[in-house]
Structures are given as C-alpha cells and as structure tokens.
Design a protein around this motif. Structure first.
Motif, mmCIF file in Angstrom:
data_model
loop_
_atom_site.group_PDB
_atom_site.id
_atom_site.type_symbol
_atom_site.label_atom_id
_atom_site.label_comp_id
_atom_site.label_asym_id
_atom_site.label_seq_id
_atom_site.Cartn_x
_atom_site.Cartn_y
_atom_site.Cartn_z
ATOM 1 N N LYS A 692 38.281 46.018 12.129
ATOM 2 C CA LYS A 692 37.545 44.863 12.659
ATOM 3 C C LYS A 692 36.469 45.238 13.685
ATOM 4 N N SER A 693 36.262 46.520 13.929
ATOM 5 C CA SER A 693 35.297 46.918 14.959
ATOM 6 C C SER A 693 33.957 47.299 14.339
ATOM 7 N N LEU A 694 32.910 47.073 15.116
ATOM 8 C CA LEU A 694 31.573 47.580 14.808
ATOM 9 C C LEU A 694 31.284 48.654 15.847
ATOM 10 N N ARG A 695 30.747 49.783 15.397
ATOM 11 C CA ARG A 695 30.453 50.870 16.337
ATOM 12 C C ARG A 695 28.994 51.265 16.225
ATOM 13 N N LEU A 696 28.405 51.503 17.388
ATOM 14 C CA LEU A 696 27.008 51.921 17.462
ATOM 15 C C LEU A 696 26.963 53.382 17.906
ATOM 16 N N TRP A 697 26.193 54.194 17.181
ATOM 17 C CA TRP A 697 26.038 55.615 17.500
ATOM 18 C C TRP A 697 24.570 55.860 17.799
ATOM 19 N N GLU A 698 24.298 56.648 18.830
ATOM 20 C CA GLU A 698 22.923 56.867 19.272
ATOM 21 C C GLU A 698 22.563 58.344 19.163
ATOM 22 N N ARG A 699 21.315 58.612 18.722
ATOM 23 C CA ARG A 699 20.845 59.994 18.641
ATOM 24 C C ARG A 699 20.448 60.456 20.033
ATOM 25 N N THR A 700 21.067 61.533 20.490
ATOM 26 C CA THR A 700 20.787 62.053 21.836
ATOM 27 C C THR A 700 19.738 63.154 21.744
ATOM 28 N N ARG A 701 19.354 63.676 22.890
ATOM 29 C CA ARG A 701 18.416 64.800 22.932
ATOM 30 C C ARG A 701 19.153 66.136 22.960
ATOM 31 N N GLU A 702 20.476 66.073 22.833
ATOM 32 C CA GLU A 702 21.280 67.306 22.896
ATOM 33 C C GLU A 702 21.210 68.038 21.552
ATOM 34 N N PRO A 703 20.757 69.293 21.558
ATOM 35 C CA PRO A 703 20.710 70.034 20.284
ATOM 36 C C PRO A 703 22.112 70.386 19.803
ATOM 37 N N LEU A 704 22.260 70.414 18.489
ATOM 38 C CA LEU A 704 23.562 70.692 17.878
ATOM 39 C C LEU A 704 23.451 71.992 17.088
ATOM 40 N N VAL A 705 24.259 72.964 17.475
ATOM 41 C CA VAL A 705 24.277 74.260 16.783
ATOM 42 C C VAL A 705 25.501 74.292 15.874
ATOM 43 N N LEU A 706 25.261 74.576 14.595
ATOM 44 C CA LEU A 706 26.336 74.474 13.606
ATOM 45 C C LEU A 706 27.492 75.426 13.887
ATOM 46 N N GLU A 707 27.168 76.662 14.358
ATOM 47 C CA GLU A 707 28.237 77.638 14.642
ATOM 48 C C GLU A 707 29.166 77.112 15.745
ATOM 49 N N GLU A 708 28.549 76.524 16.767
ATOM 50 C CA GLU A 708 29.356 75.967 17.870
ATOM 51 C C GLU A 708 30.200 74.794 17.380
ATOM 52 N N GLU A 709 29.616 73.980 16.504
ATOM 53 C CA GLU A 709 30.333 72.830 15.956
ATOM 54 C C GLU A 709 31.549 73.286 15.157
ATOM 55 N N ARG A 710 31.382 74.344 14.361
ATOM 56 C CA ARG A 710 32.506 74.878 13.576
ATOM 57 C C ARG A 710 33.590 75.436 14.506
ATOM 58 N N GLU A 711 33.155 76.109 15.585
ATOM 59 C CA GLU A 711 34.101 76.677 16.550
ATOM 60 C C GLU A 711 34.918 75.571 17.224
ATOM 61 N N MET A 712 34.242 74.484 17.609
ATOM 62 C CA MET A 712 34.940 73.344 18.223
ATOM 63 C C MET A 712 35.935 72.715 17.252
ATOM 64 N N GLN A 713 35.547 72.676 15.986
ATOM 65 C CA GLN A 713 36.432 72.125 14.958
ATOM 66 C C GLN A 713 37.681 72.981 14.804
#
Length: 940
Positions: A692-713
C-alpha cells in the motif's frame, strides 16, 4: 587501465500514500498528554503516530529495513517498543522520536510484546517459538524461555505474582515462574490454535480465544492463598458450555510438576462466552482497567463486552437472592433452599457490536475517567477509524468520531505517471485517482474512478486519461477534479496506454486482441461556450492474441506490441504492416520500453528475465536474469541507455543496456512492486507496491562505483549468513527450558573484535614499557617514551584505561554475546584488568556482570589454570568489598528518596484538606444564599 563508466546513485527520498500497514497492531499513546487522542500504527519499516482528532501525522519513528510486526506502549506512556520482522526490538522515546535501546534475540518476526506494570521488564514472543524477558533499565536480556512448539501469539505478565502466561499456535497456554525460570503448568483444553488471551477480574480470570466462536473462561486460584484446600469456595460461578448446560468438567490442565508444594496456580475452566463471529479470533484485549473486553475475527465486526467488578457482582447476587426469597414466599409449598448463582453471561455482559467500513486488522481501546470508551480500529484497506462509546447510556451505541483516509488509496495502486514538468504524480487504484505534489508529498486531488490499469497525463498536464479493467477510457479535468468524458475503448481490460511522440494522440492495447489509435480533439460542449478536450478513435489493428503492452518508437515510425503468446511484434505506424517478431521469452512479456534513440528495445517477462533487442534487425543482444519473480514494469531513463525494472520480488533494479550490467538495487518495498514511473528529466523514480505504500527515489550527485557496490553486497550477504549461523554453546548449559536472551549478530562479533584489539594494544604497550625501563636503566637517565597515537587520541590515557573505555562502549544488550565469542587466550589479561578496575572502584556493576559471565562460561579452564589462582582470590576480596559499598550507597539513596516522598505526600495531603475545607465553606455559603432567596419568595 580503461575508463570506468560513472553512474549516479538513486537514494530513497520519501514514503507516502500509506496511512497504516495491516501487518502489525495499533496502539493508543499519550503523546500530547491526552491519552486516547494519538494512535501509533505500523507503516512498513516506520511507525506513524496520527492525531485522530485532526487527522494529521504528528510523529514518525523511523525504522531501518525490516517491516514492523508488533507495537507495545510503555505503562508511563513515554516509550514505545517496536518489534520487527527480523526478530529485533527497538524502544523509541515518544518525546524525541529516537530509538534508545535495541534488542536482538529472536530469529524470526516478533509476534507479541508486553511490559510489566512498572515498565522495567519487557517480554517478547516470536515466530521462532521462543519467549524472551528483557531488562529495559539495564538494556540487556535476562533469559530465554523455550517450550512452545509453534509461533507465540500472546504474552501476559501477572502484576501480583512474578508469573508469565504465554499462548501459542501449538494450542497450548503455558504458565512460567520467572523466579525459577521454568514452566510449571500447561493448559491443554484447546483443540486448535490459541490466537489471543486476556486477564480480567483483577487477574483472577483468564479468557482465551481460539479458532472457533467460543471465548473460554478460566478461573485462576493462587495455591499459597488457599488455607484449607478441602473448604469449598464461598462464591461459586455457574459456567455454561456452548450447549447452555452447566459445565462440570475438571481442570483441563497438565501439571508438569506433580509435587503439590511446587504448584503455584490452579486454573480451571468455568465456561464459555459465545461470539457472534464464526471464524477465528484475530485480536482479544481489555482496556487498562480490565472492565471492558473486546475481540474481533477476520470480518469487520468488533464485539465489546463489559466485565462486572466484585462489588457489582455482589450487588447483582443480593438482588437475585431477594427475588428468589420473594418467589419462595409467594409459593405456598415449601421448597428446599437453592443456592443462588450468577451465570457467566451475567458477569461478562455483551455491550454492543461495532461494524467497521472494512475488515479489522487490530484495535486498541481506552476507558476515560468519565466512563466514555474510546476505540481505535486499524482496517485492512489503509484506514484508521476511531469510535466513542457511552457506556452509561441505556442502549450504548458506538459513534464514529474520526476516519483517517486522505493519506492513501483503499486498494493497491496499479498505475503511476509523472507530469511533463516533473512536479505532479498520478496514482490510480481500484476506486480512485489521486494527484500528488512531488515536493510536499501532499494529495492535491482525489477523483473516483473504476478499476484503473493504465494512465497518462494529456500534454499540458491539465487532464489525465485512465484505462480501466472494464475496457473504458476515462478523461478527467484536474482543475475541477471532475470526470469529463467516458468512452468504451475495448471489450476487455485496457492493459496498456502510450502517448504518441508528436503528442497529438495515443494508442491503447486491450484484452479484446485490438490495438486502437486515438487522437485528441476539441469539441464544443452544449452546456458551455468554450470548447473542451475529447478523444476520437481513428484506427484499429486487429491481432490474434490479447495485447499486454504497447510502445511507440521515439520517431513514431514503429509500434511495439506485446502479445499473450510470449512474443513482441513490431509494426510500421503509418501502414500497420508487420516488421519484426521478437521471440525467446518462455512466458508473456508484461512490460517493455524503447530507448530515446530508437536503437534498443528492452522487454520484461513473467519468466523473470529481461531481454535487450536491437530494433534494426530484431536480434537479441543479451538476456538478463533480472528478478526472483515476474518482471512487472520496465522503463528507460531519459536520454540514456539505462533502464529500471520492478518485480514481484519487491525489488527495483537499475541496468545498463550497453554493458548489460546490473547497476544498483533499490530495496524498500516489503511486497510485490506493481508499477513505477520515471520523471521526464530522470531525476525521480516513484514506485507502488502491494504493501500500500508509494515510494519516491531521487538521483543524487554521489557517484556509484560498481566494484564498491558488489563489495557492499557481499558484506551484506556475509552479515546475513552470520545471523543464520548456529549459536555458540555455553559450557555447562543444557538446551533445556531456559537459555541466553541474546543472539550472535555481526554487531556482537565486531564488539568482540574491538575488545581483542584493545587487549592486543595493552599487551604491546606493556611490552614496550618494559623494554623502555630496561633502556633507561642501562642508559642511567630518563629517555622519553613514544606515545601510541590511539592513546594520544583518547587524551594520553594509560593502556589499561583504554581497554576499559572500549569495554564501556559495548552495548549492554550485546555484552554477553560479545564475551561468548571472545577466545579464552584473552580472558586471563581481562581478569587481571578487571581486578585493577574494581579495586579502583570504576564501573563496578558493569565489570561484575562481565566477570560473573566469564567465570560461568570458562569455569573449567579458569579453575585449572594455576596462574589465575591469585587473580581470582584478589577478585573475590575486591569484588565483595566494592559491591557491598555500592549496595550501601544505593540503600542510603533509597532511604533519602523515600523520606522526600513522605514529605511531599504530607504536604499534598495538607493542601488537599485545605482545598476540601474551602469547597465545603463555599457550598455552605451557596446553600444559605438559596435558603434566604426561598424565604423572600415565600414572604412575597
């Protein structure tokens, strides 16, 4: 090294469109000093506090990731305990809105929470079948109680005795003695799950609700209070079974301890109260005074009962005896005297039934001092209703006081759309269309509609078009909020709608195997001079299968049509001639989109895959396994080859269609995501879910590095695996009824690592100091000792003081589990340091707790180590002396506080009597004045 493509991270900006989640329970809280006005309800991972009178959200208690499953306010009304799906419990302050304490002990969702009458202890029950008692003041777990074989449904403290009652889906009600921490009695009188319990009549009666329409009533007798067990009870209650006959069944109890001197409580069934509902009990509860009992099933009816107090029972009994004597005197024949008894239905009387507008999920109630009952209901369809019930009325009738609905839809949102200026968001469900302001998240327009499946903003953003399940196209004017026109678009559901790139018309696809082309036109309205917007059907494309999705290419040359036969067919728009067929999906394609340059088409299917195709030759570039369930929606980001997908697994994912890589996952929704919409500038994503929820997502100015994203995962996966590991076994402790309250988590492991690092630093510094002394002795002069940078950061403290600082920073609730994973090689150093700290009188309570736990778990190794004999002897002396000193200080402080309390009470009594005297004098004056007036009137 090649250049790395840089992406920008999308972050959660807001949650809106949700009044309350139906997963947890509602709880009345005294936020603004007035109890019964504010209600706390679960809202996905947060807790919303609503002012029922104004219909406003007054406080948000922000959670982390897991959904809220249970709420319980503290007796003082200042705190709220919140249980989550992952088994954690957080205690929030209602004044600051911050979480002050976190408990981790359960492996599954928390299903029941209850404070004791002082608010010092909290008991929790869970789906993992365990019951844990927590010390709220010390912020630690006391013990774990095992015994239930299925999920725990309710937990209750007994005020007078140190006892606990728990019920479960295993059909059992268990009684626990908290002094000895064992189960001493089990009620086995139920044939199905026990869904709810309540204590009434000053904890002398227990009522249980099961999967049938009976509320079973049990009498509680404390064995210690009964002087002569052979003496019959002075007051007998005639119980009635479902058939209306007198209940003569014996105690339906199973004594686990047959020894009579160890039996604490006798619990016997006295009868049943019949509910009107035929289904299972969902919630059974009383108000704080225990005078009102209420329950509801899986329907929309709340049944309210009144429980007579002992004085009222006595009065009713006397009246009944008088009637019986009168009747006996009237009869000429002498009848033997019969004992007058009250039936159970006379003691627990039905007051009224409250019918809500939808199915009830939970409720809470409070009895005001004036005798008015306030009831708040949490409904299944995203509504909170509050009712007032005047109990003093001849026929009590519930009056609805308020209804909170404006914040969301009654059913799941099935379609979303962004306006061309990125400001307005359209959401449509089975009953209404709502327009939201993106910046304020306020609902600015609500319009009734049929079951909506697809939608779009008309160019200019002044009108919207809705495609419905019945095949109609509805045109709404946003300024007036009125329905301008309704057309029969298709013979079946309108599954998809797409605006043409030239913005002069749109195309629709439906379940009647047709694709229809429409144009906007201005027509003259009979009632108005001005022309209004209308829709004109211009062309039709007949196909062999149901149409699920339609999309235009940006140059308006091609039209992509997804069909029920798992293929996507591409047609020329001008001639409607067939161009390409994209086949390869195993199940129908539910969603698709074409990139801004018209070179790529991405298709999402119910087979959980996303395929990326070239539009020039129809070749499949790559097939990606996207979600763990059906892919429900897919859309490209403007001016890029990045696209978002939404799935029934509750996740939203971003992908790169050029490199075929998964960029990031937006986690937040707790159930299926039905649809999403991207703003035209690509800065915002809005999504709608079954929660029942609506969610809003905003594009930030923070760069996303795929290697770091995989490490966090990978780190997140490791943390999850740590939580699922088997708990370490405590030496000498059997897996019986009781156990440690805590649970091994990544936080406890990190805390143990910090303690180990501090002890390592202490050892190194001690070794360096020894060497330094030897160098100074050899040199015959003082050589400056190089300070450790870590110790310098703490203000040049000693290594032993640094270990104490690290130890103090370990959370109280995680202390035992952290010490449990600490290797024994560090324990001797820790015991020596404890001896030093306790001797100085630092943190005596904390250190004694840690010391006793270490002695318990490493008893064999400590006693067999001759090096530690002197350390233990010294600890014995210093601990006893310091603890007795601390006890003396506490005793003195308690005596002082009690003296001050007596002084204040004495002053209050004097003030009370002075006020009473003044009031009495005032009444006397008024009475004399009235008498004088009467005398004057009599003379006249």
């Amino acid at each position: 090294m090649g250049l790395t493509r840089q992406y920008l991270r999308y972050a959660p900006a807001a949650l809106f469109g949700l009044v309350a989640s139906a997963r947890g329970n509602a709880a009345l809280v005294g936020l603004r000093s007035e109890r019964g006005r504010c209600v706390a309800v679960p809202a996905c991972e947060h807790v919303f506090v609503w002012d029922t009178r104004k219909g406003e959200k007054v406080l948000i208690l922000k959670g982390l990731k897991q959904e809220v499953s249970c709420l319980c306010p503290s007796p003082d009304g200042l705190h709220l305990a919140v249980g989550y799906e992952d088994g954690s419990i957080r205690i929030f302050s209602l004044l600051s809105g911050e979480a002050s304490v976190t408990f981790n002990g359960h492996k599954a969702a928390v299903t029941a929470l209850q404070y004791d009458h002082l608010g010092g202890r909290l008991v929790s029950g869970s789906k993992d079948t365990d019951v844990i008692v927590w010390d709220v003041i010390n912020e630690s777990g006391l013990y774990r109680l095992r015994g239930h074989k299925d999920a725990v449904t309710q937990v209750l403290f007994l005020k007078e005795k140190n006892l606990l009652v728990t019920s479960g889906k295993d059909t059992l009600v268990k009684w626990w003695d908290l002094d000895t921490q064992h189960c001493f009695k089990t009620l086995v009188g139920h044939r199905t799950e026990v869904w709810g319990m309540a204590l009434i009549s000053e904890e002398k009666r227990l009522i249980t609700g099961s999967a049938d329409s009976e509320l079973r009533v049990w009498d509680i007798t404390y064995i210690q209070e009964v002087k002569d067990p052979d003496e019959p009870e002075s007051k007998k209650i005639k119980g009635s079974s479902p058939g209306g006959e007198e209940n003569t069944e014996e105690d339906e109890t199973l004594e686990l301890d047959e020894c009579p001197e160890e039996r604490l409580v006798k619990c016997s069934k006295v009868g049943s109260i019949m509910r009107e509902g035929r289904d299972r009990v969902v919630t059974l509860a009383t108000d704080r005074t225990g005078k009102i009992l209420a329950c509801h099933g899986t329907d929309s009816v709340l049944e309210v009962f009144s429980v007579l107090s002992e004085e009222e029972v006595q009065k009713k009994l006397e009246k009944k005896m008088k009637k019986a004597k009168k009747k006996a005197n009237q009869n000429s024949e002498e009848e033997p005297e019969r004992s007058v008894e009250l039936s159970l239905q006379e003691e627990i009387q039905r007051v009224t039934n409250i019918r809500a507008s939808s199915k009830i999920k939970s409720f809470d109630l409070i009895l005001s001092p004036k005798g008015e009952l306030k009831i708040v209901l949490l409904l299944q369809n995203n509504i909170i209703e509050s009712y007032n019930l005047n109990l003093s009325a001849q026929v009590p009738q519930a009056v609805r006081a308020s209804k909170i609905t404006i914040g969301g839809h009654r059913s799941d949102v099935r379609t979303l759309a962004f306006s061309s200026d990125n400001i307005a968001i359209l959401s449509a469900a089975a009953e209404s269309v709502k327009i939201w302001n993106r910046s304020t998240l306020q609902c600015i327009r609500t319009m009734d509609c049929e079951y909506a499946l697809c939608s779009l903003f008309v160019p200019g953003d002044r009108q919207v078009i809705i495609g419905t399940k019945t095949g109609k196209l509805q045109l709404y004017d946003l300024a007036s909020g009125s329905l301008m026109e309704t057309l029969d678009g298709h013979d079946g559901a309108v599954w998809s709608i797409a605006l043409s790139p030239d913005q002069r018309g749109f195309v629709t696809g439906g379940a009647d195997k047709c694709v229809k082309f429409w144009e906007f036109e201005l027509v003259k309205d009979e009632s108005s001079v001005q022309k209004r917007l209308s829709m004109k059907h211009v062309r039709i494309l007949q196909l062999d299968e149901d149409v699920l999705c339609v999309r235009y290419s940006p140059n308006q040359k091609l039209l992509a049509v997804s069909l029920l036969d798992c293929t996507v067919k591409i047609f020329y728009v001008d001639t409607l001639k067939f161009f390409l067929s994209l086949y390869g999906h195993k199940l129908p394609v539910l969603c698709m989109d074409i990139s801004y340059d018209g070179t790529l088409i991405a298709t999402g299917s119910a087979d959980r895959n996303v395929k990326i195709w070239g539009l020039d030759f129809g070749d499949c570039h790559r097939s990606l396994f996207a979600h763990d369930d059906s892919v429900m929606y897919l859309q490209f980001v403007a001016k890029s080859h990045l696209f978002f997908t939404a799935g029934k697994d509750g996740k939203i994912k971003q992908w790169d269609a050029d490199k075929f890589e998964h960029i990031q996952t937006l986690e937040g929704h707790h159930q299926e995501v039905w649809c999403l919409a991207l703003s035209p500038n690509g800065d915002y994503v809005v999504s709608a879910s079954h929660d029942k929820s609506l969610r809003l997502w905003e594009r930030t100015r923070e760069p996303l590095v795929l290697e770091e994203e995989r490490e966090m995962q990978r780190e997140a996966e490791y943390e999850e695996s740590v939580a699922k590991e088997e708990q370490p076994v405590v030496a000498g402790e059997t897996q019986g009824e009781t156990g440690l309250a805590g649970r091994k988590t990544i936080e406890t492991i990190k805390a143990a690592e910090r303690i180990m690092e501090a002890i390592e630093l202490y050892r190194e510094e001690m070794a360096k100091l020894k060497e330094h002394k030897a160098i100074c002795k050899a040199a015959g002069k003082e050589v400056p000792f190089p300070a450790n940078p870590i110790l310098r950061a703490y203000g040049n403290i000693t290594p032993s003081a640094y270990v104490l600082e690290v130890f103090k920073k370990v959370k109280s609730s995680e202390l035992e589990e952290s010490l449990l994973v600490l290797p024994f090689s560090y324990v001797p150093d820790l015991l020596r340091l404890f001896n030093e700290y306790i001797h100085l009188g630092a943190e005596v309570e904390l250190l004694c707790r840690a010391l006793l736990f270490l002695l318990k778990i490493h008893f064999g190794q400590i006693t067999s180590n001759h090096m530690l004999v002197t350390v233990i002897e010294n600890l014995k002396k210093t601990t006893i002396s310091r603890v007795s000193e601390a006890r003396d200080v506490l005793g003195f402080n308690m005596a002082g506080l009690q003296y001050l309390k007596r002084e204040i009470e004495a002053k209050d009594e004097v003030a009370f009597f002075a006020d009473a005297t003044d009031r009495f004098e005032e009444k006397k004056r008024k009475r004399k004045k009235k008498e004088k007036e009467k005398m004057v009137l009599a003379v006249l």
